[in-house]
Design a protein around this motif. Sequence first.
Motif, mmCIF file in Angstrom:
data_model
loop_
_atom_site.group_PDB
_atom_site.id
_atom_site.type_symbol
_atom_site.label_atom_id
_atom_site.label_comp_id
_atom_site.label_asym_id
_atom_site.label_seq_id
_atom_site.Cartn_x
_atom_site.Cartn_y
_atom_site.Cartn_z
ATOM 1 N N SER A 1 0.862 -1.178 0.000
ATOM 2 C CA SER A 1 0.000 0.000 0.000
ATOM 3 C C SER A 1 0.901 1.232 0.000
ATOM 4 O O SER A 1 1.522 1.548 1.018
ATOM 5 N N PRO A 2 0.998 1.961 -1.123
ATOM 6 C CA PRO A 2 1.914 3.107 -1.186
ATOM 7 C C PRO A 2 1.565 4.224 -0.203
ATOM 8 O O PRO A 2 2.438 5.000 0.168
ATOM 9 N N MET A 3 0.331 4.273 0.248
ATOM 10 C CA MET A 3 -0.042 5.286 1.240
ATOM 11 C C MET A 3 0.528 4.957 2.612
ATOM 12 O O MET A 3 0.713 5.845 3.434
ATOM 13 N N GLU A 4 0.786 3.688 2.859
ATOM 14 C CA GLU A 4 1.251 3.242 4.168
ATOM 15 C C GLU A 4 2.756 3.018 4.241
ATOM 16 O O GLU A 4 3.364 3.272 5.271
ATOM 17 N N SER A 5 3.330 2.488 3.164
ATOM 18 C CA SER A 5 4.724 2.065 3.275
ATOM 19 C C SER A 5 5.513 2.327 1.996
ATOM 20 O O SER A 5 4.953 2.414 0.910
ATOM 21 N N ASP A 6 6.819 2.436 2.185
ATOM 22 C CA ASP A 6 7.748 2.595 1.069
ATOM 23 C C ASP A 6 8.294 1.256 0.599
ATOM 24 O O ASP A 6 8.836 1.161 -0.494
ATOM 25 N N ASP A 7 8.183 0.235 1.440
ATOM 26 C CA ASP A 7 8.704 -1.078 1.094
ATOM 27 C C ASP A 7 7.939 -2.115 1.905
ATOM 28 O O ASP A 7 7.397 -1.811 2.980
#
Length: 181
Positions: free
Chosen positions: A146-152
Amino acid sequence: MDLTGSLSAHRPADAREAADLRRIVEFVARHPDPFDRRIREGHLTGSAIVVSTDGGRVLLLRHRKLQRWLQPGGHADPGEKAGETVALREALEETGIAGLELHGRAPRPLDVDVHDIPARGDEPAHLHLDLRYLVLAPAEAALVRSPMESDDLRWFGGDELAELDLDPGLRRALSKTPAYF
């Protein structure tokens, strides 16, 4: 078992977790809906320690705002009253893994942790009183970050965890998992 019963049955691993457990039990006794984000002091959250079916790998995400490796988890949605429900929903949202399941033999919760959340925007500083559950990912689990939550978002073997800057509470929770495999 209800929340009060599961907290009463929880056996802390160390003095820090024992102190956090006392704070959570006292908080739950004072608040009819301890997951309610409107409580100024803080609120209960639910987290998932997601592991592979053999227990050999753990799934962590690089939190976008905090820039730290963390377990999936977070806030309850309105109407959610169980930490297990919150942890499983958050893990699905943050990892994209369908078919996540609570470990059948692990205590519920596996671990508890209280930590400060700094003020951000209109939201004042508050506490997250986190209930952490051991969750199994299906063998064929495909990750969808989830790009809103995490970078990786990535799986780590036990030997790789020592190199990560993990907070002591997460290290403690992770150290409990081998007992169930």
